[in-house]
Motif scaffolding. Structure first.
Motif, PDB file in Angstrom:
ATOM      1  N   HIS A  17      -4.095   9.381  57.327  1.00 44.43           N
ATOM      2  CA  HIS A  17      -2.744   9.938  57.416  1.00 44.43           C
ATOM      3  C   HIS A  17      -2.771  11.430  57.080  1.00 44.43           C
ATOM      4  O   HIS A  17      -2.186  12.254  57.802  1.00 44.43           O
ATOM      5  CB  HIS A  17      -1.826   9.183  56.453  1.00 44.43           C
ATOM      6  N   VAL A  18      -3.459  11.781  56.005  1.00 44.70           N
ATOM      7  CA  VAL A  18      -3.566  13.193  55.624  1.00 44.70           C
ATOM      8  C   VAL A  18      -4.386  13.962  56.660  1.00 44.70           C
ATOM      9  O   VAL A  18      -4.053  15.101  57.017  1.00 44.70           O
ATOM     10  CB  VAL A  18      -4.185  13.325  54.219  1.00 44.70           C
ATOM     11  N   LYS A  19      -5.448  13.351  57.168  1.00 41.75           N
ATOM     12  CA  LYS A  19      -6.266  13.974  58.208  1.00 41.75           C
ATOM     13  C   LYS A  19      -5.407  14.338  59.417  1.00 41.75           C
ATOM     14  O   LYS A  19      -5.488  15.451  59.953  1.00 41.75           O
ATOM     15  CB  LYS A  19      -7.389  13.021  58.617  1.00 41.75           C
ATOM     16  N   ALA A  20      -4.556  13.405  59.840  1.00 35.08           N
ATOM     17  CA  ALA A  20      -3.690  13.658  61.002  1.00 35.08           C
ATOM     18  C   ALA A  20      -2.723  14.807  60.721  1.00 35.08           C
ATOM     19  O   ALA A  20      -2.464  15.645  61.604  1.00 35.08           O
ATOM     20  CB  ALA A  20      -2.926  12.388  61.365  1.00 35.08           C
ATOM     21  N   LEU A  21      -2.186  14.869  59.502  1.00 37.12           N
ATOM     22  CA  LEU A  21      -1.273  15.960  59.142  1.00 37.12           C
ATOM     23  C   LEU A  21      -1.995  17.304  59.175  1.00 37.12           C
ATOM     24  O   LEU A  21      -1.471  18.297  59.689  1.00 37.12           O
ATOM     25  CB  LEU A  21      -0.698  15.721  57.744  1.00 37.12           C
ATOM     26  N   LEU A  22      -3.202  17.338  58.614  1.00 34.65           N
ATOM     27  CA  LEU A  22      -3.963  18.581  58.567  1.00 34.65           C
ATOM     28  C   LEU A  22      -4.331  19.062  59.969  1.00 34.65           C
ATOM     29  O   LEU A  22      -4.298  20.266  60.256  1.00 34.65           O
ATOM     30  CB  LEU A  22      -5.226  18.401  57.735  1.00 34.65           C
TER      31      LEU A  22
END
Length: 310
Positions: A17-22
């Motif tokens: 989820h954080v990877k996608a945001l970044l």
């Protein structure tokens, strides 16, 4: 950019989820570094007896320290109140459903459970709150990642278990929730449902770059909640609930509850919980911490004392 993460399915979802945001918001190229922590390995003892929930983050912090990873993604309720020297919380993301959830294959609510029913949880907070609602239940330890806990329920070891609603929803398992406890019934843990991103304190570049991902109302709310825990002794494994509901305005109401498990680990039937709540205008971290300190002082005045090491 490398994200250090535990290797459970839920932890990997959080890291993805954080990877996608970044990648979407900052245009970064991101890889994951999966790790098994000591907290994942020790499953035969309660966390309060082996070092607390900080066991879930130590290996990830080592990866940050030696340069194998740039950031670590944590479920915030697993993060110690005071980070080790040299580390910082870069941001807190918007909170998912913070409630606790009853999961059962045979009963649709806590009220439907028969007297003496076995309910699984290793959280001292959930134990004392469950016993305050249903002193006739038998609470048994339940360790392992989310999938392991569900498997133990499905194998018949428990008639119900209590999990965080956020984890079930994030993994598309909302259908397993039979009852979501409203805060009036079971007050959540400090930081429950929120994700935090940890970095080395000297990575000023990352602290600045990650700032736009922060959800300030959530960050202020969990700061107040976690301050209660810090003021009460700093352990993630205390029998403490602390929660701010819907922090959409500067005026926040922080509620907390404290209970004592019995010598047999089952709580004391009829023992009243110590409760406290205060409201204040919270627009910055200093005000959030001051609110948390006030609530902790009220808990102590009501008789709440953390004696885990006595």
């Amino acid at each position: 950019m490398v994200i250090a993460t535990r290797e459970s399915r839920l932890a990997l979802w959080q890291a993805e989820h954080v990877k996608a945001l970044l990648e979407a918001r900052l245009g970064w190229q991101v890889a994951l570094l999966g790790m098994t922590t000591l907290g994942d390995q020790i499953l035969d003892r309660s966390l309060s007896k082996v070092g607390g929930k900080g066991l879930f983050v130590k290996e990830l912090e080592t990866a940050l320290l030696d340069g194998r990873a740039d950031i670590a993604v944590h479920s915030l309720k697993d993060v110690p109140m005071d980070l080790p020297e040299g580390f910082a919380l870069a941001c807190v993301l918007e909170r998912e459903d913070p409630r606790d959830a009853l999961v059962s294959n045979d009963f649709s609510s806590l009220a439907e459970l028969p007297s003496g029913a076995v309910v699984g949880t290793s959280s001292l907070r959930r134990l004392v709150l469950l016993k305050s609602l249903r002193p006739d239940l038998r609470i048994e330890p339940l360790r392992g990642n989310l999938d392991t806990r569900l498997r133990k329920l499905d194998e018949g070891h428990y008639q119900a278990i209590v999990l965080a609603a956020a984890g079930l929803k994030r993994l598309g398992l909302s259908s397993r929730i039979r009852q979501a406890f409203e805060p009036e019934q079971m007050l959540p843990a400090a930081g429950q449902g929120a994700l935090g991103i940890e970095v080395r304190a000297d990575r000023r570049d990352l602290l600045a770059a990650l700032a736009p991902l922060a959800h300030q109302p959530t960050w202020l709310a969990v700061t107040a909640e976690r301050t209660v825990s810090r003021a009460m002794g700093g352990s993630c494994s205390m029998p403490l609930a602390a929660f701010i509901r819907a922090p959409q305005s500067a005026q926040m109401r922080l509620e907390a509850a404290w209970g004592e498990p019995g010598a047999d680990g089952q709580g004391v039937a009829g023992q009243p919980l110590v409760r406290a709540d205060h409201s204040a205008s919270v627009t910055n971290f200093a005000e959030a911490e001051a609110l948390g300190e006030r609530v902790a002082a009220s808990l102590r005045a009501g008789g709440a004392v953390w004696a885990a090491n006595s």
